[in-house]
Scaffold this active site. Sequence first.
Site, PDB file in Angstrom:
ATOM      1  N   ASP A  53      -6.893 -20.053  -4.393  1.00 53.33           N
ATOM      2  CA  ASP A  53      -7.102 -20.962  -3.261  1.00 53.33           C
ATOM      3  C   ASP A  53      -7.174 -22.421  -3.699  1.00 53.33           C
ATOM      4  O   ASP A  53      -7.505 -22.727  -4.846  1.00 53.33           O
ATOM      5  CB  ASP A  53      -8.416 -20.625  -2.559  1.00 53.33           C
ATOM      6  CG  ASP A  53      -8.323 -19.358  -1.718  1.00 53.33           C
ATOM      7  OD1 ASP A  53      -7.338 -18.604  -1.867  1.00 53.33           O
ATOM      8  OD2 ASP A  53      -9.252 -19.125  -0.924  1.00 53.33           O
ATOM      9  N   ASP A  54      -6.931 -23.288  -2.733  1.00 52.81           N
ATOM     10  CA  ASP A  54      -7.257 -24.733  -2.775  1.00 52.81           C
ATOM     11  C   ASP A  54      -6.238 -25.601  -3.497  1.00 52.81           C
ATOM     12  O   ASP A  54      -6.415 -26.815  -3.561  1.00 52.81           O
ATOM     13  CB  ASP A  54      -8.645 -25.011  -3.377  1.00 52.81           C
ATOM     14  CG  ASP A  54      -9.777 -24.343  -2.592  1.00 52.81           C
ATOM     15  OD1 ASP A  54      -9.498 -23.821  -1.495  1.00 52.81           O
ATOM     16  OD2 ASP A  54     -10.908 -24.347  -3.090  1.00 52.81           O
ATOM     17  N   HIS A 104      -3.996 -22.366   3.947  1.00 56.57           N
ATOM     18  CA  HIS A 104      -5.460 -22.457   3.743  1.00 56.57           C
ATOM     19  C   HIS A 104      -6.021 -23.669   4.507  1.00 56.57           C
ATOM     20  O   HIS A 104      -7.045 -24.232   4.126  1.00 56.57           O
ATOM     21  CB  HIS A 104      -5.753 -22.558   2.242  1.00 56.57           C
ATOM     22  CG  HIS A 104      -7.184 -22.323   1.852  1.00 56.57           C
ATOM     23  ND1 HIS A 104      -7.958 -21.310   2.369  1.00 56.57           N
ATOM     24  CD2 HIS A 104      -7.998 -22.984   0.976  1.00 56.57           C
ATOM     25  CE1 HIS A 104      -9.173 -21.356   1.831  1.00 56.57           C
ATOM     26  NE2 HIS A 104      -9.223 -22.367   0.990  1.00 56.57           N
ATOM     27  N   HIS A 198      -9.417 -19.461  -7.848  1.00 52.70           N
ATOM     28  CA  HIS A 198      -9.013 -20.809  -7.447  1.00 52.70           C
ATOM     29  C   HIS A 198      -8.092 -21.440  -8.492  1.00 52.70           C
ATOM     30  O   HIS A 198      -8.276 -21.233  -9.686  1.00 52.70           O
ATOM     31  CB  HIS A 198     -10.242 -21.691  -7.246  1.00 52.70           C
ATOM     32  CG  HIS A 198     -11.150 -21.196  -6.157  1.00 52.70           C
ATOM     33  ND1 HIS A 198     -12.072 -20.197  -6.369  1.00 52.70           N
ATOM     34  CD2 HIS A 198     -11.223 -21.512  -4.852  1.00 52.70           C
ATOM     35  CE1 HIS A 198     -12.700 -19.935  -5.226  1.00 52.70           C
ATOM     36  NE2 HIS A 198     -12.210 -20.715  -4.290  1.00 52.70           N
TER      37      HIS A 198
HETATM   38 NI    NI Z   1     -10.884 -22.897  -0.250  1.00 52.23          NI
END
Ligand code: NI
Length: 238
Positions: A53-54, A104, A198
């Site tokens: 993620d991110d 996201h 992440h």
């Molecule tokens: Ni996130």
Amino acid sequence: MLLHLVLAVVAIGAVIGIAYLVCYGGFEGPVDWAMHTSSHGSRDARQIALTFDDGPDPERTPAMLDALAALDVKATFFVLGSSVDAHPELCARILREGHELGNHTYHHRYLPLTRSRDVERELVATDLAILRATGTVPTIARPPYGGRSPWTVRAFARVAKRLVLWDINSFDWKGAPSDDVARRVLDQARPGSIILMHDARRGRAGKKPSTTVEAVRLLVPELQARGYDLVTVSHLAA
Ligand code: NI
């Protein structure tokens, strides 16, 4: 007087507790049972999905892509629209190397406190950023922090996104050494698991950038030795 104060504190605590249970990610709750979100795939197929993620992040994403290529496994990247607009070539590279992209949101806001119309805007802006970078639009999305509520889930449905959570949180952002992160994941791994990691770090800086990459290098061979295939979220058996 004191009794009233105590009762008020207990009541406020109960409301916050219930709101947390209903809206917050990391474990399934009534919202998921009612609204078909996915926190794992079939428990009958020996498949596991790694998710990151991110990103995309100019420092961490290339290192993660290099590691995944060396291990010859595919993963899923839930990208932020704002980061895609900043680094479109990195977003394109993720897809070109056979990984899956997921939405996201654009600004990484906590969606249960966001108006439904704005949730939809966040998702659409991110779809457009991904479209500009890659010529494709993802079919899956993950809310920041896993935060969801009935109205959030409906906004995801309106923009044709399957809402994907996770059943294993690596807590790779907390600063534990990579072998602890890998161990935490391996202890919980089971058929159909979706693992949250992440490839960017939001907020406080300073944690070692290589932790997640090193954890992946430890994890993948061990999962394969246990007979698991590492697949993208959309390839996980339903
Ligand atoms: Ni996130």
